[in-house]
Design an enzyme around this catalytic site. Structure first.
Site, PDB file in Angstrom:
ATOM      1  N   SER A  55      -4.712   2.635   3.828  1.00 33.96           N
ATOM      2  CA  SER A  55      -4.817   2.568   2.804  1.00 33.96           C
ATOM      3  C   SER A  55      -4.623   0.746   3.053  1.00 33.96           C
ATOM      4  O   SER A  55      -6.067  -0.323   1.936  1.00 33.96           O
ATOM      5  CB  SER A  55      -3.594   2.678   1.971  1.00 33.96           C
ATOM      6  N   LYS A 105       0.526  -1.155  -0.115  1.00 36.95           N
ATOM      7  CA  LYS A 105       0.062  -0.367  -0.086  1.00 36.95           C
ATOM      8  C   LYS A 105       0.766   1.121  -0.075  1.00 36.95           C
ATOM      9  O   LYS A 105       0.574   2.352   0.327  1.00 36.95           O
ATOM     10  CB  LYS A 105      -0.879   0.207   1.523  1.00 36.95           C
ATOM     11  N   HIS A 127       7.310  -7.489  -2.535  1.00 40.71           N
ATOM     12  CA  HIS A 127       7.336  -7.284  -1.302  1.00 40.71           C
ATOM     13  C   HIS A 127       7.446  -7.014   0.031  1.00 40.71           C
ATOM     14  O   HIS A 127       7.978  -6.849   0.495  1.00 40.71           O
ATOM     15  CB  HIS A 127       5.530  -6.895  -0.532  1.00 40.71           C
TER      16      HIS A 127
HETATM   17  S1  PPS Z   1      -0.529  -3.340  -2.971  1.00 48.60           S
HETATM   18  O1  PPS Z   1      -1.967  -3.445  -3.106  1.00 48.60           O
HETATM   19  O2  PPS Z   1       1.111  -3.588  -2.445  1.00 48.60           O
HETATM   20  O3  PPS Z   1       0.158  -3.365  -4.530  1.00 48.60           O
HETATM   21  O4  PPS Z   1      -0.810  -1.474  -2.750  1.00 48.60           O
HETATM   22  P1  PPS Z   1      -0.059  -0.078  -3.253  1.00 48.60           P
HETATM   23  O5  PPS Z   1      -0.423   0.124  -4.740  1.00 48.60           O
HETATM   24  O6  PPS Z   1       0.684  -0.172  -3.005  1.00 48.60           O
HETATM   25  O7  PPS Z   1      -0.641   1.431  -3.043  1.00 48.60           O
HETATM   26  C1  PPS Z   1      -2.122   1.132  -3.500  1.00 48.60           C
HETATM   27  C2  PPS Z   1      -1.994   2.975  -3.168  1.00 48.60           C
HETATM   28  O8  PPS Z   1      -1.549   3.807  -3.852  1.00 48.60           O
HETATM   29  C3  PPS Z   1      -2.961   4.614  -4.854  1.00 48.60           C
HETATM   30  N1  PPS Z   1      -1.968   4.922  -6.216  1.00 48.60           N
HETATM   31  C4  PPS Z   1      -2.501   5.363  -6.003  1.00 48.60           C
HETATM   32  N2  PPS Z   1      -3.047   7.251  -5.470  1.00 48.60           N
HETATM   33  C5  PPS Z   1      -2.419   7.852  -6.491  1.00 48.60           C
HETATM   34  N3  PPS Z   1      -1.831   8.085  -7.667  1.00 48.60           N
HETATM   35  C6  PPS Z   1      -1.900   7.522  -8.275  1.00 48.60           C
HETATM   36  N4  PPS Z   1      -1.831   7.604  -9.913  1.00 48.60           N
HETATM   37  C7  PPS Z   1      -2.076   5.771  -7.727  1.00 48.60           C
HETATM   38  N5  PPS Z   1      -2.017   4.413  -8.302  1.00 48.60           N
HETATM   39  C8  PPS Z   1      -2.142   3.830  -6.774  1.00 48.60           C
HETATM   40  C9  PPS Z   1      -4.162   3.226  -4.523  1.00 48.60           C
HETATM   41  O9  PPS Z   1      -5.197   4.309  -4.539  1.00 48.60           O
HETATM   42  C10 PPS Z   1      -3.597   3.138  -3.034  1.00 48.60           C
HETATM   43  O10 PPS Z   1      -4.102   4.290  -1.485  1.00 48.60           O
HETATM   44  P2  PPS Z   1      -5.364   4.149  -1.100  1.00 48.60           P
HETATM   45  O11 PPS Z   1      -4.959   5.774   0.025  1.00 48.60           O
HETATM   46  O12 PPS Z   1      -6.299   3.448  -1.099  1.00 48.60           O
HETATM   47  O13 PPS Z   1      -5.834   5.157  -2.376  1.00 48.60           O
END
Ligand code: PPS
Length: 295
Positions: free
Chosen positions: A136, A50, A106
């Site tokens: 998240s 996340k 991860h």
């Molecule tokens: S995972 O499941 O571990 O692979 O998740 P991960 O991709 O690391 O994190 C997911 C969060 O990243 C946000 N996200 C973004 N935020 C802003 N801009 C872009 N382009 C973007 N892409 C992914 C996603 O919404 C998750 O955060 P939260 O706070 O839940 O919205």
């Protein structure tokens, strides 16, 4: 409203760290650590869950294609940039990936392939404020079968702080990987950097990868890796991940995409509690993060 399935999520422990039995296995983890051969031209996207992994996958895909959106529009992100750690189908994707490989992981540093440390492979470590990671992850738990459903936010916070969640303690993960911070093949990027200066951070990543892109191409990388662009692209919003892993029918993986959402979830008491633990656990780390100021 949060909705989720009823299927149980099981964890197993490896090196005292929790992993979800659904897509991870001891056999794979043992193989990765001891036998997997890292190539000198591999690029690893490493992060605690996340923290912005999916965002980084999109940015790297677009840098790789010099801004051409076709690959991102036609191929799911988990095929473009396979998950190193996932067992089963994931293994084949990693093995069949052509060099130069981009691989997501991860894994905490102590579980990472040992061959990394004698290679010239590059690591991009994406970190995010632990308060926003916690929020998240809490929401993600209701839409996935790889994180146990929380009984309450309070209890989930305690599990998170004690590392009783997949991939263990956020504190240990970041402290472990920060041992590599002075290595020229290691780049630390934060989710907060990306939110505050999307373009500047992409340029920093290009410099690290020794990839020179023209300003117009950088414009395309910025545009096509925006939250809305990714949310509307089924190849990037994880809606093609099988339902038994993530249920995206009722929830969006691309949830809010902002910094500071923890303020909408934490009570004053929870904030103070987490600040105390944060200060204690991070006191010996000589790296400053933008979120330290909020503590
Ligand atoms: S995972 O499941 O571990 O692979 O998740 P991960 O991709 O690391 O994190 C997911 C969060 O990243 C946000 N996200 C973004 N935020 C802003 N801009 C872009 N382009 C973007 N892409 C992914 C996603 O919404 C998750 O955060 P939260 O706070 O839940 O919205």
């Amino acid at each position: 409203m949060i909705s989720g399935g009823t299927m149980d999520t099981d964890y197993f422990q490896h090196k005292e760290i929790f992993f979800a039995s659904l897509i991870y296995s001891k056999k794979r983890l043992h193989y990765l650590e001891n036998e997997f051969i890292v190539r000198d031209d591999d690029v690893f996207l490493v992060s605690y869950p996340k923290s912005g992994t999916t965002w980084m996958m999109e940015i790297l895909s677009l840098i790789h294609t010099s801004g051409d959106f076709t690959w991102c529009r036609e191929v799911p992100n988990f095929i473009r940039i396979p998950w190193l750690d996932v067992s089963g189908t994931g293994e084949k994707l990693v093995d069949e990936c052509e060099s130069p490989r981009f691989l997501a992981s991860h894994l905490p540093i102590q579980c990472f392939p040992k061959s990394l440390f004698s290679s010239k492979a590059k690591i991009i470590y994406t970190a995010r404020s632990p308060k926003d990671v916690l929020v998240s992850l809490y929401h993600f738990a209701y839409m996935s079968y790889v994180v146990k459903k929380p009984n309450s936010f309070d209890e989930f916070m305690e599990d998170f702080l004690q590392g009783r969640v997949p991939f263990g303690s956020w504190f240990d993960h970041i402290k472990g990987w920060m041992q590599m911070k002075d290595n020229k093949n290691f780049l630390l990027v934060t989710y907060e950097d990306l939110i505050e200066d999307h373009r500047g951070t992409i340029k920093k990543i290009c410099t690290f990868l020794e990839k020179e892109l023209e300003e117009q191409v950088i414009d395309l990388v910025v545009k096509n890796s925006s939250f809305n662009s990714m949310k509307n692209n089924n190849m990037s919003n994880n809606s093609l991940v099988p339902d038994y892993i993530i249920d995206t029918k009722n929830n969006h993986f691309m949830r809010k995409g902002i910094t500071g959402d923890w303020k909408n979830h934490f009570t004053q008491k929870q904030m103070e509690h987490m600040n105390v633990i944060y200060r204690e656990k991070m006191k010996d780390l000589d790296v400053k993060f933008s979120w330290d100021e909020c503590l």
